[in-house]
Design a protein around this motif. Structure first.
Motif, PDB file in Angstrom:
ATOM      1  N   UNK A  10     -32.031  10.043  -7.443  1.00  0.00           N
ATOM      2  CA  UNK A  10     -32.691   8.852  -6.919  1.00  0.00           C
ATOM      3  C   UNK A  10     -32.563   7.712  -7.931  1.00  0.00           C
ATOM      4  N   UNK A  11     -32.491   6.477  -7.479  1.00  0.00           N
ATOM      5  CA  UNK A  11     -32.504   5.348  -8.413  1.00  0.00           C
ATOM      6  C   UNK A  11     -33.907   5.126  -8.955  1.00  0.00           C
ATOM      7  N   UNK A  12     -33.990   4.521 -10.123  1.00  0.00           N
ATOM      8  CA  UNK A  12     -35.305   4.263 -10.710  1.00  0.00           C
ATOM      9  C   UNK A  12     -35.997   3.148  -9.922  1.00  0.00           C
ATOM     10  N   UNK A  13     -37.254   3.306  -9.626  1.00  0.00           N
ATOM     11  CA  UNK A  13     -37.988   2.242  -8.906  1.00  0.00           C
ATOM     12  C   UNK A  13     -38.059   0.971  -9.749  1.00  0.00           C
ATOM     13  N   UNK A  14     -38.037  -0.216  -9.112  1.00  0.00           N
ATOM     14  CA  UNK A  14     -38.128  -1.474  -9.870  1.00  0.00           C
ATOM     15  C   UNK A  14     -39.495  -1.638 -10.495  1.00  0.00           C
ATOM     16  N   UNK A  21     -39.584   0.118 -15.240  1.00  0.00           N
ATOM     17  CA  UNK A  21     -39.624   0.904 -13.999  1.00  0.00           C
ATOM     18  C   UNK A  21     -40.996   1.529 -13.873  1.00  0.00           C
ATOM     19  N   UNK A  22     -41.413   1.734 -12.652  1.00  0.00           N
ATOM     20  CA  UNK A  22     -42.736   2.322 -12.380  1.00  0.00           C
ATOM     21  C   UNK A  22     -42.533   3.696 -11.727  1.00  0.00           C
ATOM     22  N   UNK A  27     -45.766   2.437 -16.112  1.00  0.00           N
ATOM     23  CA  UNK A  27     -44.620   1.629 -16.515  1.00  0.00           C
ATOM     24  C   UNK A  27     -43.868   2.349 -17.643  1.00  0.00           C
ATOM     25  N   UNK A  28     -42.558   2.522 -17.443  1.00  0.00           N
ATOM     26  CA  UNK A  28     -41.714   3.154 -18.445  1.00  0.00           C
ATOM     27  C   UNK A  28     -40.577   2.222 -18.794  1.00  0.00           C
ATOM     28  N   UNK A  29     -40.096   2.347 -19.995  1.00  0.00           N
ATOM     29  CA  UNK A  29     -39.016   1.504 -20.501  1.00  0.00           C
ATOM     30  C   UNK A  29     -37.700   1.964 -19.900  1.00  0.00           C
ATOM     31  N   UNK A  30     -37.127   1.122 -19.015  1.00  0.00           N
ATOM     32  CA  UNK A  30     -35.884   1.485 -18.344  1.00  0.00           C
ATOM     33  C   UNK A  30     -34.714   1.528 -19.323  1.00  0.00           C
ATOM     34  N   UNK A  31     -34.739   0.681 -20.329  1.00  0.00           N
ATOM     35  CA  UNK A  31     -33.655   0.672 -21.322  1.00  0.00           C
ATOM     36  C   UNK A  31     -33.623   1.983 -22.104  1.00  0.00           C
ATOM     37  N   UNK A  32     -34.792   2.466 -22.493  1.00  0.00           N
ATOM     38  CA  UNK A  32     -34.853   3.741 -23.234  1.00  0.00           C
ATOM     39  C   UNK A  32     -34.422   4.901 -22.346  1.00  0.00           C
ATOM     40  N   UNK A  33     -34.797   4.862 -21.071  1.00  0.00           N
ATOM     41  CA  UNK A  33     -34.370   5.932 -20.153  1.00  0.00           C
ATOM     42  C   UNK A  33     -32.855   5.965 -20.037  1.00  0.00           C
ATOM     43  N   UNK A  34     -32.229   4.799 -19.929  1.00  0.00           N
ATOM     44  CA  UNK A  34     -30.784   4.772 -19.842  1.00  0.00           C
ATOM     45  C   UNK A  34     -30.118   5.169 -21.132  1.00  0.00           C
ATOM     46  N   UNK A  35     -30.736   4.779 -22.264  1.00  0.00           N
ATOM     47  CA  UNK A  35     -30.142   5.133 -23.561  1.00  0.00           C
ATOM     48  C   UNK A  35     -30.135   6.637 -23.781  1.00  0.00           C
ATOM     49  N   UNK A  36     -31.178   7.333 -23.284  1.00  0.00           N
ATOM     50  CA  UNK A  36     -31.267   8.789 -23.459  1.00  0.00           C
ATOM     51  C   UNK A  36     -30.791   9.563 -22.226  1.00  0.00           C
ATOM     52  N   UNK A  37     -30.104   8.906 -21.341  1.00  0.00           N
ATOM     53  CA  UNK A  37     -29.413   9.536 -20.198  1.00  0.00           C
ATOM     54  C   UNK A  37     -30.364  10.298 -19.275  1.00  0.00           C
ATOM     55  N   UNK A  38     -31.553   9.749 -19.034  1.00  0.00           N
ATOM     56  CA  UNK A  38     -32.479  10.397 -18.110  1.00  0.00           C
ATOM     57  C   UNK A  38     -32.131  10.014 -16.679  1.00  0.00           C
ATOM     58  N   UNK A  39     -32.305  10.984 -15.792  1.00  0.00           N
ATOM     59  CA  UNK A  39     -31.996  10.799 -14.377  1.00  0.00           C
ATOM     60  C   UNK A  39     -33.190  11.240 -13.555  1.00  0.00           C
ATOM     61  N   UNK A  66     -39.466   3.888 -27.615  1.00  0.00           N
ATOM     62  CA  UNK A  66     -38.029   3.583 -27.699  1.00  0.00           C
ATOM     63  C   UNK A  66     -37.170   4.738 -28.215  1.00  0.00           C
ATOM     64  N   UNK A  67     -37.761   5.663 -28.989  1.00  0.00           N
ATOM     65  CA  UNK A  67     -36.976   6.790 -29.506  1.00  0.00           C
ATOM     66  C   UNK A  67     -36.856   7.933 -28.501  1.00  0.00           C
ATOM     67  N   UNK A  68     -37.297   7.727 -27.256  1.00  0.00           N
ATOM     68  CA  UNK A  68     -37.175   8.751 -26.219  1.00  0.00           C
ATOM     69  C   UNK A  68     -38.324   9.725 -26.137  1.00  0.00           C
TER      70      UNK A  68
END
Length: 552
Positions: A10-14, A21-22, A27-39, A66-68
């Motif tokens: 599923x895509x991350x909710x806006x 992302x919510x 609220x979670x940091x979308x940049x950190x999620x992408x940096x640590x390859x979370x799906x 930010x460190x995941x």
């Protein structure tokens, strides 16, 4: 590690902005999620292949650094679901297996106790192995059932399904060993009953004995091969049942591979060895029948009821293990398998094997006690054939033939003499017969010896006469001297009597010297007639020296 099929991603909710992302209201940091390859997956999990987190309440993460690192995280492999049907039925079966442990301890104490001396031909541990294997079955079944509770509770399948499958196979392995040891020991028990009346009735070096020595090796060979075909393997693919495609591609092929099929075949061979052992015992230790039909009928007729129940149950164990090697949906390895088939075919036969063993353990007597009973029956039959009638136990007590346990040696000897002479005991002897005067004559060996009279002790003189004092002292000294002389004469008479007994027994003193015989033959005047008759040696005659064999 792939948790779900890519189409379930599923895509991350806006969120509030492009880097936010919510998820479940947080609220979670979308940049950190992408940096640590979370799906984000459709089953409510968030994973990057190494870490898997739950994203729904009340286990949703509340913040992402930010460190995941997440706050308030819960692993996907956690028991978050309630106990399902599989867990409830597993608890009920675990209670029954636990009760079987207690009952098996009672039957082991009954049949494992020794009431006769142990022999090398029939070791006591031989009768206990079937109960030891029963404890193995109970222990492995309880572990398998209790871990199956978490199979329902874990959100994603993991270690519990592996433990359940692992110990389930060990349980079936032990159930076959229980049936084998029961059949093998029954043959040993039949042999023991045959050789107890006659130890030489069956040889120990013939083909029968050699067969009984080799066949356990064959059974345990195939049983261990079943163990090595199934247990030592990589069990990790079994837990890959997180979505249908993964189950079909990884879990099902692993649970139905060639090794599981070969293990089921080896277990079938072990079951056939049990049948061969049963047939061998019936052939050699039961009445023989002539003809194929009569032998087949006798095989069924002489098979004990216990084995008529155990052997079909063992066949059910083998059949179900073969079934799950081809049908994954009926296997305990399947998380969403058919629960009726899993418990009815996977656990029920092993449980019934244990309870059949326990029931007949309570019904059958201890073998040593049964052997003692058979010995009493044989002795009674021998006495009947010989016409020997034993008096009842009260007969000896009524007739005074029971001595006091504190009786002296003289009373025991008197009882033995009366038993030989046929005389009845008297109250003076400790019996219950009519009283006999104490001066009545009895057997010579049992005649009581009167005690010696007490020595006369002169009363001391207390007067003032010196003459009487001296007379009393002289009289006392004379009495002591006479008593010592009497004692010396009695001792000399006793030595003479003992010497005479030794001569009668052939233990005489060394023979007289050669000089005595020569002096007697030559008419030596120095040796008197009394000395010759008494065997004495003349002191005046010098001893003759033997110089050669001619003198002898």
């Amino acid at each position: 590690m792939t948790l779900l099929h890519p189409r379930n991603v599923l895509p991350f909710p806006p969120g509030s902005n492009g880097t936010d992302t919510i998820i479940s209201g947080y609220h979670l940091n979308l940049t950190a999620l992408g940096e640590w390859n979370y799906t984000l997956y459709s089953n409510g999990t968030l994973s990057n292949g190494s870490w898997c987190l739950l994203t729904f309440e009340p286990w949703a993460p509340t913040y992402l650094f930010p460190n995941g690192t997440f706050l308030n995280t819960t692993w996907c492999w956690s028991p978050v679901d309630p106990i399902g049907t599989r867990g409830i039925v597993a608890i009920a079966f675990a209670v029954l297996f636990g009760l079987a442990i207690v009952l098996s301890l009672v039957t082991l104490n009954k049949h494992g106790s020794l009431h006769l001396p142990a022999t090398k031909r029939f070791y006591p541990i031989g009768r206990r192995w079937q109960w030891y294997w029963g404890f193995w079955v109970c222990a492995t079944a309880i572990v398998s059932l209790l871990t199956s509770i978490d199979v329902d509770r874990y959100y994603l399948p993991e270690l519990p399904v592996i433990l359940t499958s692992f110990f389930w196979y060990l349980m079936q392995w032990g159930a076959m060993a229980v049936v084998w040891e029961a059949v093998r020991h029954w043959g040993s028990w039949m042999e023991r009953q045959l050789v107890d009346p006659d130890p030489f009735a069956l040889r120990q070096d013939d083909r029968r004995a050699l067969f009984e020595l080799v066949i356990p090796l064959f059974f345990y060979l195939f049983l261990w091969l079943n163990f090595f075909m199934i247990i030592p393997r990589n069990w990790t693919p079994i837990q890959h049942q997180r979505y249908p495609e993964q189950t079909l591609l990884e879990a099902a092929p692993t649970a139905t591979d060639a090794r599981f099929k070969a293990g089921a075949f080896l277990l079938l061979v072990s079951w056939v060895v049990i049948l061969v052992s049963l047939r061998h015992s019936i052939k050699h230790y039961c009445p023989r029948n002539r003809g194929f039909i009569n032998r087949a009928t006798g095989l069924v007729r002489f098979t004990p009821l216990r084995f008529k129940l155990l052997i079909p149950l063992a066949a059910a164990v083998v059949a179900f293990q073969a079934l799950v090697a081809f049908r994954f949906d009926y296997s305990p390895l399947c998380v969403d398998g058919n629960l009726a088939a899993i418990f009815a075919g996977g656990y029920l036969p092993s449980l019934l094997i244990l309870y059949v063993q326990i029931a007949f353990g309570f019904l059958n007597p201890n073998e040593d006690l049964e052997l003692k009973r058979q010995r009493r029956v044989r002795n009674q039959e021998f006495d009947r054939q010989m016409g020997i009638v034993h008096k009842p136990s009260w007969w000896r007590r009524v007739n005074g033939e029971v001595l006091d346990p504190n009786a002296s040696m003289r009373e025991r000897l008197a009882a033995n003499a009366r038993e030989l002479s046929g005389a009845k005991p008297t109250p003076a002897d400790g019996g219950y017969g009519p009283e006999v005067p104490s001066d009545a004559a009895g057997p010579v060996e049992m005649t009581p010896v009167p005690p010696p009279p007490p020595p006369a002790v002169s009363r001391p003189y207390t007067g003032r006469s010196e003459t009487l004092h001296e007379d009393r002292a002289v009289a006392m000294a004379a009495s002591l001297a006479s008593s010592e002389a009497v004692a010396a004469r009695e001792a000399a008479a006793e030595r003479a009597r003992r010497h005479h007994e030794l001569m009668q027994d052939g233990l005489d003193l060394p023979p007289p010297a050669y000089s005595e015989a020569v002096g007697t033959r030559q008419g030596d005047a120095t040796r008197t007639r009394s000395e010759q008759s008494e065997g004495g040696r003349s002191t005046d005659q010098p001893q003759t020296q033997v110089r050669s064999m001619l003198d002898v």
